[in-house]
Write a protein that holds these residues in place. Structure first.
Motif, PDB file in Angstrom:
ATOM      1  N   THR A  84       0.850  -1.190   0.000  1.00 30.10           N
ATOM      2  CA  THR A  84       0.000   0.000   0.000  1.00 30.10           C
ATOM      3  C   THR A  84       0.884   1.238   0.000  1.00 30.10           C
ATOM      4  O   THR A  84       1.816   1.342   0.798  1.00 30.10           O
ATOM      5  N   VAL A  86       1.141   5.763  -1.167  1.00 30.00           N
ATOM      6  CA  VAL A  86       0.430   7.036  -1.259  1.00 30.00           C
ATOM      7  C   VAL A  86       0.907   7.770  -2.507  1.00 30.00           C
ATOM      8  O   VAL A  86       2.114   7.893  -2.753  1.00 30.00           O
ATOM      9  N   SER A  88       2.216  10.439  -4.671  1.00 28.97           N
ATOM     10  CA  SER A  88       2.996  11.640  -4.336  1.00 28.97           C
ATOM     11  C   SER A  88       3.069  12.628  -5.488  1.00 28.97           C
ATOM     12  O   SER A  88       3.114  13.840  -5.269  1.00 28.97           O
ATOM     13  N   GLY A 119      -2.112  12.165  -2.665  1.00 28.02           N
ATOM     14  CA  GLY A 119      -2.572  11.908  -1.296  1.00 28.02           C
ATOM     15  C   GLY A 119      -3.436  10.668  -1.173  1.00 28.02           C
ATOM     16  O   GLY A 119      -3.670  10.175  -0.057  1.00 28.02           O
ATOM     17  N   ASP A 120      -3.899  10.133  -2.317  1.00 25.49           N
ATOM     18  CA  ASP A 120      -4.730   8.923  -2.283  1.00 25.49           C
ATOM     19  C   ASP A 120      -3.901   7.708  -1.883  1.00 25.49           C
ATOM     20  O   ASP A 120      -2.729   7.581  -2.266  1.00 25.49           O
ATOM     21  N   SER A 121      -4.529   6.829  -1.135  1.00 28.30           N
ATOM     22  CA  SER A 121      -3.902   5.552  -0.786  1.00 28.30           C
ATOM     23  C   SER A 121      -4.250   4.535  -1.862  1.00 28.30           C
ATOM     24  O   SER A 121      -5.408   4.458  -2.303  1.00 28.30           O
TER      25      SER A 121
END
Length: 452
Positions: A84, A86, A88, A119-121
């Motif tokens: 997982t 993020v 960037s 910012g999304d995972s």
């Protein structure tokens, strides 16, 4: 791509202490990046760059870590692992994802299956730990595919239901898709009406349960029948858990028996007992309800140990006993309808839902040994209210009191008639008496023989 994505390189070297000078390595890497940095025009979009590691402030008193120790501070990543990260940075060619490794991972646009923003995972699969540009090569599609297979395996293991989309209909059954994994439902496992065709399911989302699974052969066989059955069972458990006494629920009459009616509340059935159908007496539930009828019911009680639900219908109707004393009082004479007979008397109806009893001793002024000698079902008679007990829902009435009352009134009327003398009758009587007296004192007259 190689020109656009500059790689970060580290030149190993030992300091005076014999250990690697990490600060020098990082400083050299930064300098190298600056030298390789292409001059960009304002109209051009910035190229994606590998994120350099920020030099840490090292305490002079602490030993400087070796290169191996430095590498060991990162997680142990392996090709094929799902991680997982993020988002960037984003660019027309793809996105950079921070996965907690020494360099960012790169996901090409063709691998992006859903809209992303910084910012999304996101979960991705590692395909290569380092390409020639120095990035970790990541795949979103491969990760999605593996994650979906995990869900499929879990559903097969737990015997749970999947929601699959029907993509096609063939002679032998239905072809379905579950998040990119293809499956097949044999025609014998499709729940449908005789008039329905397999083609009518195309494009629909249907519940299905896996009955056979083989990952190597990519073989997924499902059952629509089991899926519907399991879905109904799950929904029934949910509804049963949500039920509470005092609730009003919408239901459909499923069946009618002599003792009551069963109502489907959406997967679970409850019983309306014969006595709970109406405030008035009901001989058979079919007199009030019919199969397929939709109605509101009142939840009386729930027996969770035996999965039983008691329902009521009359609780949603106005209770005539609540206002009985406002309409009726002891001593009042009312018209009632004889409903049924018993050995001890007759049950009568004052109004819908309001019944009373006329005891056999109150059915007639004459002594009788059977109620049917005084009244019969369907008769409408006048009755005298003897007593009203709302708490016990009892009303005592009497026909005998009405009969005795009427006889008394008749006797009084006759007495009045006998004592009633008009003036004309008095004058006529006087004239008659006078005439009789005058005749008594008149001279005697005798008839003579014509021959004399």
């Amino acid at each position: 791509m190689a020109e656009e994505l500059g790689a970060t390189s580290f030149n190993s070297g030992k300091g005076a202490s014999g250990e690697y000078d990490v600060d020098a390595l990082i400083a050299g890497a930064l300098k190298e990046l600056e030298e390789k940095k292409p001059v960009q025009k304002r109209s051009e979009e910035p190229a994606l760059k590998a994120t350099p590691m920020k030099p840490s402030r090292l305490d002079a008193k602490k030993p400087v870590p070796s290169q191996d120790e430095y590498e060991g501070t990162f997680k142990d990543f392996k090709v094929g692992a799902i991680v997982t990260g993020v988002v960037s940075t984003m660019n027309q060619s793809g996105v950079l994802v921070d996965i907690g490794y020494k360099s960012d991972g790169f996901v090409p646009n063709e691998e992006i299956t859903i809209p992303l923003k910084v910012g999304d995972s996101v979960r991705v699969m590692i395909e290569n730990l380092e390409n020639k540009e120095g990035y970790v090569v990541l795949s979103k599609k491969s990760a999605d595919f593996e994650i979906t297979w995990e869900e499929v395996n879990e559903a097969f293991r737990d015997k749970s239901v999947l929601q699959a989309k029907v993509t096609g209909a063939v002679k032998g059954g239905l072809v379905v898709d579950f998040q990119g994994i293809r499956g097949f439902i044999p025609a014998s496992q499709v729940l449908k009406e005789p008039s329905e065709s397999l083609e009518s399911f195309v494009g629909k989302m249907i519940p299905a349960k896996i009955i056979e699974l083989n990952r190597r052969q990519s073989k997924v066989i499902l059952s629509h029948k089991f899926g519907v059955s399991e879905s109904k069972r799950s929904e029934a458990h949910k509804i049963f858990d949500e039920l509470e006494a005092g609730q009003v629920r919408r239901g459909i009459v499923k069946s009618i028996k002599s003792f009551g009616a069963f109502v489907d509340l959406g997967g679970v059935e409850g019983l309306i007992h014969l006595t709970e159908l109406s405030w008035k007496r009901v001989k058979h539930p079919s007199d009030v309800l019919k199969v397929g009828q939709e109605l509101d019911v009142f939840v009386l009680g729930i027996d969770r140990a035996h999965n039983r639900i008691s329902l009521g219908l009359k609780e949603l109707q106005s209770d005539p006993w609540a206002t009985v004393l406002e309409k009726y009082k002891a001593g009042q004479v009312v018209k009632v309808k004889v409903l049924r007979l018993a050995k001890f008397g007759a049950f009568v109806e004052l109004e819908e839902g309001l019944e009373g009893l006329i005891h056999i001793s109150e059915l007639s002024k004459d002594k009788i040994d059977s109620p049917d000698k005084a009244v019969k079902p369907g008769d409408v008679v006048e009755a005298h209210i003897l007593r009203i007990i709302p708490d016990e829902q009892k009303i005592g009435l009497s026909i005998k009191e009405v009969q005795l009352s009427k006889e008394k009134e008749l006797a009084e009327e006759q007495k009045k008639e006998e004592s009633k003398i008009t003036i004309g009758e008095v004058l006529a009587q006087k004239e008659k008496t006078k005439a009789e007296r005058d005749l008594e004192f008149a001279p005697e007259i005798t008839e003579q023989d014509p021959e004399e």
